[in-house]
Design an enzyme around this catalytic site. Structure first.
Site, PDB file in Angstrom:
ATOM      1  N   HIS A 127      -7.092  -5.996   0.099  1.00  0.00           N
ATOM      2  CA  HIS A 127      -6.083  -5.092   0.642  1.00  0.00           C
ATOM      3  C   HIS A 127      -5.749  -5.501   2.081  1.00  0.00           C
ATOM      4  O   HIS A 127      -5.687  -4.667   2.990  1.00  0.00           O
ATOM      5  CB  HIS A 127      -6.610  -3.658   0.601  1.00  0.00           C
ATOM      6  CG  HIS A 127      -5.546  -2.598   0.632  1.00  0.00           C
ATOM      7  ND1 HIS A 127      -4.953  -2.105  -0.507  1.00  0.00           N
ATOM      8  CD2 HIS A 127      -4.987  -1.925   1.657  1.00  0.00           C
ATOM      9  CE1 HIS A 127      -4.079  -1.167  -0.183  1.00  0.00           C
ATOM     10  NE2 HIS A 127      -4.073  -1.043   1.134  1.00  0.00           N
ATOM     11  N   SER A 156       0.847  -1.199   0.000  1.00  0.00           N
ATOM     12  CA  SER A 156       0.000   0.000   0.000  1.00  0.00           C
ATOM     13  C   SER A 156       0.884   1.251   0.000  1.00  0.00           C
ATOM     14  O   SER A 156       1.695   1.413  -0.907  1.00  0.00           O
ATOM     15  CB  SER A 156      -0.961  -0.053   1.197  1.00  0.00           C
ATOM     16  OG  SER A 156      -1.954   0.924   1.086  1.00  0.00           O
ATOM     17  N   ASP A 214      -8.794  -5.829  -4.477  1.00  0.00           N
ATOM     18  CA  ASP A 214      -8.345  -4.690  -3.672  1.00  0.00           C
ATOM     19  C   ASP A 214      -9.335  -3.536  -3.794  1.00  0.00           C
ATOM     20  O   ASP A 214      -9.528  -3.001  -4.891  1.00  0.00           O
ATOM     21  CB  ASP A 214      -6.954  -4.247  -4.157  1.00  0.00           C
ATOM     22  CG  ASP A 214      -6.330  -3.162  -3.308  1.00  0.00           C
ATOM     23  OD1 ASP A 214      -7.034  -2.549  -2.479  1.00  0.00           O
ATOM     24  OD2 ASP A 214      -5.126  -2.913  -3.482  1.00  0.00           O
TER      25      ASP A 214
END
Length: 301
Positions: free
Chosen positions: A274, A105, A246
């Site tokens: 995610h 991320s 995601d």
């Protein structure tokens, strides 16, 4: 082994390294884990670290304003790009000249900055659940490159929840908020076990000694992130792991990044969102270890 790393006046980071299985081995190449926004290094699951430590000396750390690191954003604000320099400072503190680096991320954004500014320090790079510099959430402003369609943004349900991120809550309410956050981040492609993420957040809170969330990284300046055009010159072999479910950086973010990189390649972990839940640890570890293998990373030497 745990230690603290001074990265700026009045700012210390907590860090921890894991010797490769079988004890300290000078031939084991180090691997640095760089976590996402507002997340402690403990968000890297222990089973993932165990698998990576089959071959590597593994290091994880807490960003500023997370975990046991210094919480002082209001007194000493910083930019997201400063966090990339922090990662280099962690390598320096452990006496590591070059390492394999893995970023998730926001951590993937930091790894891209490291690829551009410190390529000599990276043996290989792996990024997951992220976007390219200058794109999506890694833009310094709301403009897109002329002629390029805007990539899809985060799920509206996540955007709504993020509006509540920094609000004061008691410990139990904060844990409940975080578990709901993980539920949305996880997506629907793999099972979500609330108990798994509740246990994680209880560990994170115990580790930090506090349960509040200042959402510092959401408030940090994004100057210096519009550098996507420079990625074509990256020579360090870089793996982009695509998480097809995601909700933050959905496809085609990963594909765009892998094509933008000078030496990028793409692999997909089916069903992944995610979040590093127990069902995706094994394929993510396998992808990282394939990338850090001598045959894959040797060209960076």
């Amino acid at each position: 082994m745990e230690r603290f790393v001074d990265v700026a006046p009045g700012v210390r980071l907590w860090a921890e390294d894991f010797a490769p299985h079988g004890g300290v081995d000078g031939t084991a190449e180090p691997l640095l884990l760089v976590m996402g926004a507002n997340a402690s290094g403990l968000a890297w699951p222990d089973p993932l670290i165990e698998q990576l430590a089959e071959r590597h000396r593994v290091i994880r750390y807490d960003h500023r304003d997370t975990g046991r690191s210094t919480w002082a954003f209001d007194e000493r604000p910083y930019a997201i790009s400063d966090l990339a320099d922090d990662a280099i400072a962690v390598l320096d503190a452990f006496g590591i000249e070059r390492a394999h680096v893995v970023g998730m991320s926001m951590g993937g954004i930091l790894v891209q900055l490291m690829l551009l500014d410190h390529p000599d320090r990276l043996l290989s790079a792996t990024v997951l659940c992220t976007t390219a510099l200058g794109s999506g959430l890694a833009r310094a402003d709301d403009t897109e490159v002329a002629g390029s369609p805007a990539p899809p943004g985060p799920d509206p349900a996540l955007l709504a929840l993020w509006q509540e991120m920094g609000r004061p809550r008691d410990r139990e309410a904060e844990i409940a908020w975080r578990v709901e956050h993980w539920r949305l981040l996880n997506g629907t492609g793999t099972p979500f076990e609330a108990g798994e993420f509740r246990a994680l957040e209880e560990r994170v809170i115990a580790h930090a000694g506090r349960h509040d969330n200042p959402a510092a990284h959401a408030r940090a300046a994004q100057t210096g992130l519009d550098r996507g055009a420079e990625l074509a010159g990256v020579e360090v072999p870089t793996l982009v792991i695509e998480a097809p479910e995601d909700p933050v950086n959905p496809p085609p973010h990963s594909g765009h990044l892998s094509r933008a990189l000078g030496r990028g390649r793409l692999v997909r972990v089916p069903g992944m969102g995610h979040a590093l839940n127990s069902t995706v640890v094994a394929p993510v570890a396998a992808a990282i270890l394939t990338q850090s293998a001598p045959a894959a990373a040797g060209a960076a030497s």
